[in-house]
Write a protein that holds these residues in place. Structure first.
Motif, PDB file in Angstrom:
ATOM      1  N   ASP A   1      27.823  43.734  56.136  1.00 23.89           N
ATOM      2  CA  ASP A   1      28.458  42.241  56.053  1.00 23.89           C
ATOM      3  C   ASP A   1      28.189  42.026  54.683  1.00 23.89           C
ATOM      4  OD1 ASP A   1      28.788  42.166  59.475  1.00 23.89           O
ATOM      5  OD2 ASP A   1      27.081  41.272  59.167  1.00 23.89           O
ATOM      6  N   GLU A   2      27.738  42.360  54.023  1.00 23.21           N
ATOM      7  CA  GLU A   2      27.257  42.046  52.441  1.00 23.21           C
ATOM      8  C   GLU A   2      28.272  42.484  51.778  1.00 23.21           C
ATOM      9  OE1 GLU A   2      25.232  39.791  51.805  1.00 23.21           O
ATOM     10  OE2 GLU A   2      23.261  39.489  53.074  1.00 23.21           O
ATOM     11  N   ALA A   3      28.318  43.116  51.762  1.00 23.55           N
ATOM     12  CA  ALA A   3      29.674  44.933  51.064  1.00 23.55           C
ATOM     13  C   ALA A   3      30.662  43.914  51.779  1.00 23.55           C
ATOM     14  CB  ALA A   3      29.717  46.050  51.643  1.00 23.55           C
TER      15      ALA A   3
ATOM     16  N   SER B   1      35.525  39.605  50.546  1.00 21.26           N
ATOM     17  CA  SER B   1      36.155  38.497  50.843  1.00 21.26           C
ATOM     18  C   SER B   1      36.014  37.864  48.688  1.00 21.26           C
ATOM     19  CB  SER B   1      35.746  37.975  51.233  1.00 21.26           C
ATOM     20  OG  SER B   1      36.069  38.988  52.960  1.00 21.26           O
ATOM     21  N   ALA B   2      34.847  37.583  48.441  1.00 19.16           N
ATOM     22  CA  ALA B   2      34.542  36.608  47.092  1.00 19.16           C
ATOM     23  C   ALA B   2      35.851  37.235  46.627  1.00 19.16           C
ATOM     24  CB  ALA B   2      33.579  36.870  46.995  1.00 19.16           C
TER      25      ALA B   2
ATOM     26  N   PRO C   1      37.734  39.801  39.399  1.00 15.74           N
ATOM     27  CA  PRO C   1      36.431  41.320  39.971  1.00 15.74           C
ATOM     28  C   PRO C   1      34.962  40.194  39.886  1.00 15.74           C
ATOM     29  CG  PRO C   1      37.856  41.773  37.389  1.00 15.74           C
ATOM     30  CD  PRO C   1      38.065  40.373  38.346  1.00 15.74           C
ATOM     31  N   VAL C   2      34.309  41.034  40.951  1.00 13.79           N
ATOM     32  CA  VAL C   2      33.187  39.718  40.928  1.00 13.79           C
ATOM     33  C   VAL C   2      31.865  40.567  40.123  1.00 13.79           C
ATOM     34  CG1 VAL C   2      33.532  39.929  43.854  1.00 13.79           C
ATOM     35  CG2 VAL C   2      31.977  41.939  42.793  1.00 13.79           C
TER      36      VAL C   2
END
Length: 78
Positions: free
Chosen positions: A43-45, A50-51, A58-59
């Protein structure tokens, strides 16, 4: 393989596994293990991906700590 190696845990090496499969608690293995929340890790990945997709950037440096639990057994107990 265990019989072929002249080492013993925990005397010669500390050994730990992960996900605490049922065999880890068997007397033949008595394996110390980490219990991880695999569903939460996914879920975190997915939230990070998604963000990144929504922002089209890039995040960057993202750290998420998902708690784990240590189940100590004979392969690390001295």
């Amino acid at each position: 393989m265990r019989q072929e190696v002249p080492l013993q845990a925990p005397r010669d090496a500390l050994v730990a596994g992960f996900d605490d499969i049922p065999a880890a608690s068997w007397a033949a293995y008595d394996l110390t293990t980490f219990v991880q929340d695999g569903a939460r890790m996914v879920d975190e990945a997915m939230a990070i991906l998604s963000a990144s997709a929504e922002s089209h950037k890039p995040v960057g440096d993202v750290r998420v700590i998902v708690p784990a639990r240590l189940v100590e057994r004979g392969t690390t107990r001295r």
